[in-house]
Design a protein around this motif. Sequence first.
Motif, PDB file in Angstrom:
ATOM      1  N   GLU A   1       0.625  -1.183  -0.027  1.00 46.67           N
ATOM      2  CA  GLU A   1      -0.264  -0.032   0.042  1.00 46.67           C
ATOM      3  C   GLU A   1       0.679   1.293  -0.162  1.00 46.67           C
ATOM      4  O   GLU A   1       0.241   2.224  -0.023  1.00 46.67           O
ATOM      5  CB  GLU A   1      -0.799   0.107   1.102  1.00 46.67           C
ATOM      6  N   ILE A   2       2.238   1.165   0.180  1.00 48.64           N
ATOM      7  CA  ILE A   2       3.140   2.236   0.117  1.00 48.64           C
ATOM      8  C   ILE A   2       2.782   3.007  -1.109  1.00 48.64           C
ATOM      9  O   ILE A   2       2.682   4.442  -1.009  1.00 48.64           O
ATOM     10  CB  ILE A   2       4.386   1.753   0.058  1.00 48.64           C
ATOM     11  N   VAL A   3       3.003   2.614  -2.151  1.00 55.24           N
ATOM     12  CA  VAL A   3       2.880   3.398  -3.423  1.00 55.24           C
ATOM     13  C   VAL A   3       1.315   4.200  -3.617  1.00 55.24           C
ATOM     14  O   VAL A   3       1.265   5.319  -4.025  1.00 55.24           O
ATOM     15  CB  VAL A   3       3.024   2.811  -4.615  1.00 55.24           C
ATOM     16  N   MET A   4       0.236   3.427  -3.117  1.00 56.57           N
ATOM     17  CA  MET A   4      -1.018   4.194  -3.113  1.00 56.57           C
ATOM     18  C   MET A   4      -0.912   5.364  -2.086  1.00 56.57           C
ATOM     19  O   MET A   4      -1.744   6.465  -2.163  1.00 56.57           O
ATOM     20  CB  MET A   4      -2.057   3.117  -2.864  1.00 56.57           C
ATOM     21  N   GLU A   5      -0.515   5.135  -0.909  1.00 52.47           N
ATOM     22  CA  GLU A   5      -0.371   6.242   0.044  1.00 52.47           C
ATOM     23  C   GLU A   5       0.520   7.457  -0.699  1.00 52.47           C
ATOM     24  O   GLU A   5       0.141   8.515  -0.344  1.00 52.47           O
ATOM     25  CB  GLU A   5       0.338   5.648   1.219  1.00 52.47           C
ATOM     26  N   ALA A   6       1.489   7.412  -1.247  1.00 52.00           N
ATOM     27  CA  ALA A   6       2.446   8.167  -2.026  1.00 52.00           C
ATOM     28  C   ALA A   6       1.448   8.949  -2.785  1.00 52.00           C
ATOM     29  O   ALA A   6       1.835   9.998  -3.113  1.00 52.00           O
ATOM     30  CB  ALA A   6       3.479   7.560  -2.646  1.00 52.00           C
ATOM     31  N   ASP A   7       0.466   8.328  -3.568  1.00 48.06           N
ATOM     32  CA  ASP A   7      -0.307   8.971  -4.285  1.00 48.06           C
ATOM     33  C   ASP A   7      -1.111  10.079  -3.794  1.00 48.06           C
ATOM     34  O   ASP A   7      -1.691  10.882  -4.414  1.00 48.06           O
ATOM     35  CB  ASP A   7      -1.303   7.842  -5.302  1.00 48.06           C
ATOM     36  N   ASP A   8      -1.299  10.118  -2.561  1.00 44.69           N
ATOM     37  CA  ASP A   8      -2.083  10.869  -1.863  1.00 44.69           C
ATOM     38  C   ASP A   8      -1.197  12.278  -1.496  1.00 44.69           C
ATOM     39  O   ASP A   8      -1.614  13.410  -1.219  1.00 44.69           O
ATOM     40  CB  ASP A   8      -2.423  10.420  -0.508  1.00 44.69           C
ATOM     41  N   ILE A   9       0.298  11.933  -1.578  1.00 41.75           N
ATOM     42  CA  ILE A   9       1.003  13.154  -1.442  1.00 41.75           C
ATOM     43  C   ILE A   9       1.368  13.834  -2.660  1.00 41.75           C
ATOM     44  O   ILE A   9       1.407  15.047  -2.785  1.00 41.75           O
ATOM     45  CB  ILE A   9       2.636  12.555  -0.638  1.00 41.75           C
ATOM     46  N   GLU A  10       1.655  13.049  -3.724  1.00 38.58           N
ATOM     47  CA  GLU A  10       1.997  13.616  -5.068  1.00 38.58           C
ATOM     48  C   GLU A  10       1.374  12.476  -6.088  1.00 38.58           C
ATOM     49  O   GLU A  10       1.697  11.280  -5.910  1.00 38.58           O
ATOM     50  CB  GLU A  10       3.414  13.608  -5.185  1.00 38.58           C
ATOM     51  N   ALA A  11       0.746  13.069  -7.113  1.00 38.40           N
ATOM     52  CA  ALA A  11      -0.004  12.136  -8.221  1.00 38.40           C
ATOM     53  C   ALA A  11       1.240  11.141  -8.857  1.00 38.40           C
ATOM     54  O   ALA A  11       2.152  11.768  -9.277  1.00 38.40           O
ATOM     55  CB  ALA A  11      -0.800  13.007  -9.258  1.00 38.40           C
ATOM     56  N   LEU A  12       1.105   9.744  -8.735  1.00 38.22           N
ATOM     57  CA  LEU A  12       1.800   8.774  -9.179  1.00 38.22           C
ATOM     58  C   LEU A  12       1.007   7.882  -9.861  1.00 38.22           C
ATOM     59  O   LEU A  12       0.156   7.534  -9.574  1.00 38.22           O
ATOM     60  CB  LEU A  12       2.646   8.398  -8.193  1.00 38.22           C
ATOM     61  N   PRO A  13       1.609   7.188 -10.969  1.00 42.26           N
ATOM     62  CA  PRO A  13       1.064   5.937 -11.554  1.00 42.26           C
ATOM     63  C   PRO A  13       1.364   4.804 -10.686  1.00 42.26           C
ATOM     64  O   PRO A  13       2.257   4.360 -10.756  1.00 42.26           O
ATOM     65  CB  PRO A  13       1.780   5.658 -12.824  1.00 42.26           C
TER      66      PRO A  13
END
Length: 383
Positions: free
Chosen positions: A223-235
């Motif tokens: 779930e790390i990358v999905m959480e990062a998507d809340d900080i900065e838009a990421l694929p």
Amino acid sequence: MTWYAIDESRSELMASWETGYGAVATRVATLPAGATSRQRMALAAELSRLSEALWRCYTHPASAADSLELNSEGWRRERTRNQFASVTGHISKPNLPDGDGMLVVSYDPVEEYAHRVGRCLHAAADTDLTAAVITDVQAEIAAVEGAELGDLSGRSIQAVQLTRQDASPVQVAAANQILTDNPLGAGELFLHLDPTSACVAAAHWLQAAAEVTSELSGTAVTEIVMEADDIEALPHATPTAVLELMEIGLSPTHVVTSMIRDAMAVAEGTAPDIDDLRDKIEEADENVERYAADDPEAHAEFTTIRLTTLDPRRPARDMLEDLLDGIRGCWLVYHEYAEQPADPQDDVTDDERDDEIDTAFNNEVRARAFADRHRLNLEGRDR
């Protein structure tokens, strides 16, 4: 692959190919004055098709097929690859129509396109042109063979723009070293390396970064990358899928090559996993019934089904971009949870504190990636 074209202003046959950054071109031969425009264009077209068939042996190696048994896909690929040694012979002495106009045509693409190039040269009837074309085709074959061995120097550099179904241990090791120097990645991964192999190394480093960040943040690895998507838009779709598959014990090589092969199958018009497709259709039907029965826009959104998280037109490079974004996502989350000193010193700037966190992240990820390097099967190269 190499594209062949005619420079009409100079009456020359040209060859060009992509690199990791732009394209290069070279003169193959001066064309005979007596050759018609149609004959010239036909020669360029058949040479381009021959190059495409040669490079397909690189992107679709027999080693990546499910079987090498008689009449299997792997068997056909192996037979095509074995035609490399005969290409120049077919060009020099192509199949020609007999007295009744009948022509022998090969089912093998490399063999047939070599004969077609030879027939174009036979019609031109120019020994200098034939010699120059054969020399260039030999260079093209050598470029494919070099890429197969993991050497992407010279003309073989065009492999950086291609997607291969298998990974090269030499290239994986090179990508691993680049990420060791800079865990967030560097331009060399796109400029000098086979992208599938670079993806294998990047997947390994993504897992290391996600595990380090998970321990700090308490967020699950997947779930790390999905959480990062809340900080900065990421694929986040591809990195998350990769992490989920590695979390259940699959190796980076297996995960990367499986996903890339599926995307390549989609590009060729086939659904690689019919069971997965059924599941997606059932999920779409359930969501429409539950949430979008009377909402046309929501209905359209729920019934749009992606067969792959990757771009089928460039799956390996797309995956590499997404995996590096995933590592960056881990870095973002790490920064969010990194402890700040309770009593910050007046003489330490915010930038200096950020640098300290960056250093800590890089060092921890390097240590984790090194400790788990067995996942890349590079132990023999570490000695």
